[in-house]
Design a protein around this motif. Structure first.
Motif, short mmCIF file in Angstrom:
data_model
loop_
_atom_site.label_atom_id
_atom_site.label_comp_id
_atom_site.label_asym_id
_atom_site.label_seq_id
_atom_site.Cartn_x
_atom_site.Cartn_y
_atom_site.Cartn_z
N UNK A 38 31.78 38.55 54.62
CA UNK A 38 32.41 37.37 54.46
C UNK A 38 32.66 36.81 53.51
N UNK A 39 31.94 36.43 52.57
CA UNK A 39 32.10 35.97 51.14
C UNK A 39 33.17 36.72 50.47
N UNK A 59 36.50 35.35 51.45
CA UNK A 59 36.93 33.92 50.98
C UNK A 59 37.22 33.96 49.41
N UNK A 60 36.51 34.76 48.89
CA UNK A 60 36.66 34.87 47.39
C UNK A 60 38.06 35.56 47.06
N UNK A 61 38.47 36.62 47.98
CA UNK A 61 39.82 37.39 47.72
C UNK A 61 40.60 36.41 48.20
N UNK A 62 40.57 35.76 49.14
CA UNK A 62 41.46 34.58 49.52
C UNK A 62 41.97 33.80 48.51
N UNK A 63 40.78 33.14 47.80
CA UNK A 63 41.08 32.32 46.66
C UNK A 63 41.76 32.91 45.47
N UNK A 64 41.49 34.00 45.45
CA UNK A 64 42.45 34.73 44.35
C UNK A 64 43.75 34.77 44.48
N UNK A 79 37.33 42.84 50.53
CA UNK A 79 36.12 42.44 51.05
C UNK A 79 35.35 43.72 51.68
N UNK A 80 36.14 44.66 52.05
CA UNK A 80 35.39 45.82 52.68
C UNK A 80 34.72 46.68 51.67
N UNK A 118 34.91 33.46 38.25
CA UNK A 118 34.02 32.39 38.41
C UNK A 118 34.89 31.24 39.00
N UNK A 119 36.21 31.13 38.56
CA UNK A 119 37.10 30.17 39.22
C UNK A 119 37.29 30.23 40.54
N UNK A 120 37.54 31.63 41.28
CA UNK A 120 37.58 31.99 42.58
C UNK A 120 36.40 31.44 43.57
N UNK A 121 35.23 31.86 42.80
CA UNK A 121 33.93 31.37 43.62
C UNK A 121 33.83 30.14 43.56
N UNK A 122 33.86 29.24 42.34
CA UNK A 122 33.50 27.89 42.35
C UNK A 122 34.77 27.10 43.17
N UNK A 123 35.86 27.50 43.08
CA UNK A 123 36.97 26.65 43.92
C UNK A 123 36.91 27.04 45.43
#
Length: 234
Positions: free
Chosen positions: A158-159, A162-167, A39-40, A10-15
């Motif tokens: 793509x999503x 972006x989420x893996x980057x935030x993690x 992402x793959x 949740x934190x990765x998605x929301x941030x």
């Protein structure tokens, strides 16, 4: 009570936010590869995996940025470059046009740009073509034979990036602005004729000192976009 895994996801998605100013901090190639590998795992119809990614750093990144920025800044060249596909609707209506205008003016207000400052707005838009100073720029393409369903799959990929980057403590900005200059991208990256540019994306460490990175866009509450249909008959 939520589990640690739920909290982390949740934190990765929301941030996740579209960051428009990055630090020059390098991103390790191993980290980029790990993000793409995660992402793959995005779903795709019959496992077609329609994504193709060009990761640009260093001189390769700078060369593409310079060519596109020069074309954008030259009115005659700019007019010659047109998108290959319509990202936005050809006819705008409420509430979509209202949301578009609001986020635009919210950003410009943070930057101190008024409606009559056309040069300032153009300069801000031109920052897209330098990946907002991020050390990593990515260009995404898709085979021209793929249809609308594959573009839906692409969005999930793509999503995932972006989420893996935030993690990993990194930030991104997905950029449709690059699609206008697909012919320059195709030449610079020697794209095969069957590949169409989907978008670009900046990847790096957000610059916390930049005011534009304080922008947090509004979201509609769940009860405004979701309908719960209960008790349907058999």
């Amino acid at each position: 009570m939520s589990s640690p895994a739920q909290q982390a996801v949740d934190a990765a998605i929301i941030s996740r936010r579209s960051i428009r100013a990055f630090l020059p901090t390098p991103v390790a190639r191993a980290d980029i590869a790990a993000i793409l590998e995660v992402a793959s795992r995005a779903p795709s119809g019959t496992n077609t995996q329609p994504w193709r990614v060009y990761v640009l750093t260093g001189d390769a990144r700078d060369a593409l940025c310079a060519r596109i920025t020069a074309a954008y800044r030259d009115p005659e060249q700019n007019r010659r470059h047109q998108e290959e596909y319509a990202y936005y609707p050809r006819e705008w209506k409420s509430p979509y046009i209202d949301r578009r205008r609001k986020v635009g003016w919210d950003l410009y207000a943070l930057l101190g740009l008024t409606r009559d400052n056309k040069e300032g707005m153009a300069a801000q838009h031109a920052r897209n073509f330098n990946f907002f100073d991020a050390p990593v720029g990515m260009i995404f393409t898709i085979d021209r034979v793929m249809e609308q369903g594959s573009w839906l799959d692409y969005g999930m990929f793509l999503q995932g990036i972006m989420i893996a980057a935030r993690a990993r403590g990194l930030d991104t900005c997905p950029q449709a602005a690059f699609t206008q200059f697909h012919s320059i991208i195709a030449q610079q990256l020697a794209l095969p004729d069957n590949e169409m540019v989907v978008c670009g994306m900046a990847l790096g460490v957000a610059d916390p000192s930049r005011i534009e990175n304080s922008l947090v866009t509004e979201r509609e509450p769940v009860d405004r976009f979701a309908t719960f249909v209960d008790g349907l008959p058999d």
